[in-house]
Write a protein that holds these residues in place. Sequence first.
Motif, mmCIF file in Angstrom:
data_model
loop_
_atom_site.group_PDB
_atom_site.id
_atom_site.type_symbol
_atom_site.label_atom_id
_atom_site.label_comp_id
_atom_site.label_asym_id
_atom_site.label_seq_id
_atom_site.Cartn_x
_atom_site.Cartn_y
_atom_site.Cartn_z
ATOM 1 N N ASP A 68 113.422 46.137 -9.897
ATOM 2 C CA ASP A 68 113.877 44.735 -9.703
ATOM 3 C C ASP A 68 113.132 43.935 -9.123
ATOM 4 N N GLU A 69 112.290 44.491 -7.754
ATOM 5 C CA GLU A 69 111.689 43.670 -6.777
ATOM 6 C C GLU A 69 110.481 43.397 -7.474
ATOM 7 N N ARG A 70 109.830 44.314 -8.173
ATOM 8 C CA ARG A 70 108.478 43.884 -8.904
ATOM 9 C C ARG A 70 108.839 42.826 -9.904
ATOM 10 N N LEU A 71 109.877 43.130 -10.699
ATOM 11 C CA LEU A 71 110.080 42.030 -11.780
ATOM 12 C C LEU A 71 110.445 40.598 -11.311
ATOM 13 N N ALA A 72 111.066 40.507 -10.091
ATOM 14 C CA ALA A 72 111.189 39.343 -9.440
ATOM 15 C C ALA A 72 109.922 38.677 -8.886
ATOM 16 N N ILE A 131 114.502 37.392 -28.757
ATOM 17 C CA ILE A 131 114.556 36.805 -27.260
ATOM 18 C C ILE A 131 114.839 35.397 -27.164
ATOM 19 N N VAL A 132 115.104 34.864 -26.098
ATOM 20 C CA VAL A 132 115.045 33.215 -25.966
ATOM 21 C C VAL A 132 113.919 32.946 -25.004
ATOM 22 N N ALA A 133 113.409 31.916 -25.446
ATOM 23 C CA ALA A 133 112.021 31.580 -24.329
ATOM 24 C C ALA A 133 112.743 30.968 -23.247
ATOM 25 N N ASP A 219 116.292 29.538 -9.475
ATOM 26 C CA ASP A 219 117.161 30.736 -8.897
ATOM 27 C C ASP A 219 118.073 31.472 -9.865
ATOM 28 N N GLN A 220 118.627 30.719 -10.629
ATOM 29 C CA GLN A 220 119.648 31.451 -11.752
ATOM 30 C C GLN A 220 118.842 31.988 -12.740
ATOM 31 N N ASN A 221 117.763 31.399 -13.197
ATOM 32 C CA ASN A 221 117.042 31.768 -14.277
ATOM 33 C C ASN A 221 116.333 33.013 -13.822
ATOM 34 N N LEU A 222 115.859 33.321 -12.518
ATOM 35 C CA LEU A 222 115.499 34.435 -11.887
ATOM 36 C C LEU A 222 116.267 35.732 -11.856
ATOM 37 N N LYS A 223 117.436 35.336 -11.895
ATOM 38 C CA LYS A 223 118.498 36.498 -11.609
ATOM 39 C C LYS A 223 118.846 36.820 -13.145
ATOM 40 N N THR A 224 118.891 35.792 -14.041
ATOM 41 C CA THR A 224 119.108 36.087 -15.492
ATOM 42 C C THR A 224 118.017 37.075 -16.000
ATOM 43 N N TYR A 225 116.927 36.487 -15.793
ATOM 44 C CA TYR A 225 115.545 37.375 -16.298
ATOM 45 C C TYR A 225 115.565 38.729 -15.912
ATOM 46 N N ILE A 226 116.099 39.182 -14.651
ATOM 47 C CA ILE A 226 116.263 40.353 -13.993
ATOM 48 C C ILE A 226 117.391 41.090 -14.795
ATOM 49 N N GLN A 227 118.208 40.364 -14.988
ATOM 50 C CA GLN A 227 119.269 41.329 -15.601
ATOM 51 C C GLN A 227 119.076 41.558 -16.932
ATOM 52 N N ASP A 228 118.346 40.412 -17.866
ATOM 53 C CA ASP A 228 118.006 40.732 -19.159
ATOM 54 C C ASP A 228 117.036 41.983 -19.088
ATOM 55 N N LEU A 229 115.893 41.851 -18.319
ATOM 56 C CA LEU A 229 114.837 42.787 -18.699
ATOM 57 C C LEU A 229 115.138 44.305 -18.297
ATOM 58 N N THR A 230 116.342 44.369 -17.528
ATOM 59 C CA THR A 230 116.867 45.792 -17.402
ATOM 60 C C THR A 230 118.074 46.372 -18.179
ATOM 61 N N TYR A 235 114.533 46.579 -23.466
ATOM 62 C CA TYR A 235 113.645 47.529 -23.277
ATOM 63 C C TYR A 235 113.147 47.950 -24.896
ATOM 64 N N VAL A 236 114.146 47.845 -25.706
ATOM 65 C CA VAL A 236 113.906 48.368 -27.161
ATOM 66 C C VAL A 236 112.724 47.253 -27.557
ATOM 67 N N ILE A 237 113.322 45.952 -27.287
ATOM 68 C CA ILE A 237 112.433 44.866 -27.952
ATOM 69 C C ILE A 237 110.693 44.979 -27.276
ATOM 70 N N ILE A 238 110.663 45.363 -26.119
ATOM 71 C CA ILE A 238 109.525 45.568 -25.620
ATOM 72 C C ILE A 238 108.686 46.649 -26.331
ATOM 73 N N ARG A 239 109.498 47.562 -26.228
ATOM 74 C CA ARG A 239 108.965 48.865 -27.049
ATOM 75 C C ARG A 239 108.436 48.582 -28.508
ATOM 76 N N ILE A 240 109.051 47.665 -29.021
ATOM 77 C CA ILE A 240 108.638 47.444 -30.591
ATOM 78 C C ILE A 240 107.475 46.532 -30.329
ATOM 79 N N PHE A 241 107.429 45.581 -29.437
ATOM 80 C CA PHE A 241 106.379 44.709 -29.274
ATOM 81 C C PHE A 241 105.013 45.566 -29.099
ATOM 82 N N PHE A 242 105.216 46.430 -27.965
ATOM 83 C CA PHE A 242 104.178 47.537 -27.589
ATOM 84 C C PHE A 242 103.454 47.913 -29.018
#
Length: 250
Positions: A68-72, A131-133, A219-230, A235-242
């Motif tokens: 989470d720290e690195r994502l932030a 995902i949503v931009a 600030d809210q956007n940062l919180k949401t982003y970390i929640q979404d990325l975990t 995770y599956v979307i990113i694997r597909i992207f890779f």
Amino acid sequence: DETSGITTITLSSAPANTLSLELLTNLIEKLRDIEKDDSVKGVLVTSKYNGETFISGLNSYDMHNQTDERLAKYWTAVQDIHFTMYSFGKPIVAAINGDAVAGGCAFVLTCDYRVMMKGKRTGLPEAQFGIVAPFFYIDVMKSVIGNRQCELALLEGKIFSTEEAAKVGLVDEAVDLNLVLPNAMKKLQHLVKIPQPAFKLTKQTLRQADIEKFIANRDQNLKTYIQDLTKHSVYVIIRIFFYIVQGFQN
Ligand SMILES: CCCCC/C=C\C/C=C\C=C\CC(=O)SCCNC(=O)CCNC(=O)[C@H](O)C(C)(C)COP(=O)(O)OP(=O)(O)OC[C@H]1O[C@@H](n2cnc3c(N)ncnc32)[C@H](O)[C@@H]1OP(=O)(O)O
């Protein structure tokens, strides 16, 4: 160049100028220095990968399997580059000599003028990945091409050819590769001659509402982003992207 007061930033992060944490950190620091340096009147941004890629979006590795720290840290840098570029007090022109996709599209939209090589790609494809931009990417596109064109583009995650992008005003000029740098430089040389307090204040006035919204919501956007990325689904979307981009090496 000391005589013209124009600084050129050539993005050169192998293999395709992804907006990695390292690239973003260096760029933010450089832009903040330039902002304070009275001898610099304007900035031209281009890519080392001439004819290939300008920026290929946010770096997938920085969004994948991180604490989470690195994502932030990463997302704060994504927000900071957007804010620094969009509120930059001096002219910035993008000489887009290759593809400028996703985060790369948002990056060029924060500039004051865009000259793009014909036959390349740009746009915000997030909807295609499920995902949503980020809201500040949507806002900057809306401010450049207007609400209806933005809806048409973002609801399907449209990737534009350079020629299509020029038609809707997503880029200002679609030119052959050999004209990208000269035309961008010509525009910048013109912009730096405009009385700079007037340029800065006009730009601030035009962008003020979006900048205030960004500050209020980051600030809210940062919180949401970390929640979404975990979340497992992302995770599956990113694997597909890779899998799509790299043949699932990671
Ligand atoms: C992806 C889902 C992320 C979910 C995140 C969730 C929440 C965040 C919310 C939204 C954020 C959105 C903004 C973004 O920017 S997300 C990233 C989306 N990026 C893209 O859609 C661009 C992907 N790239 C491409 O489409 C092509 O690379 C491009 C058209 C730009 C160029 O094509 P070309 O054929 O010339 O080059 P490639 O062979 O595809 O790429 C060369 C090289 O670079 C690597 N690479 C490309 N893009 C990325 C990337 N975004 N991150 C990491 N690495 C990337 C690619 O793998 C190749 O490497 P190699 O195989 O040569 O080692």
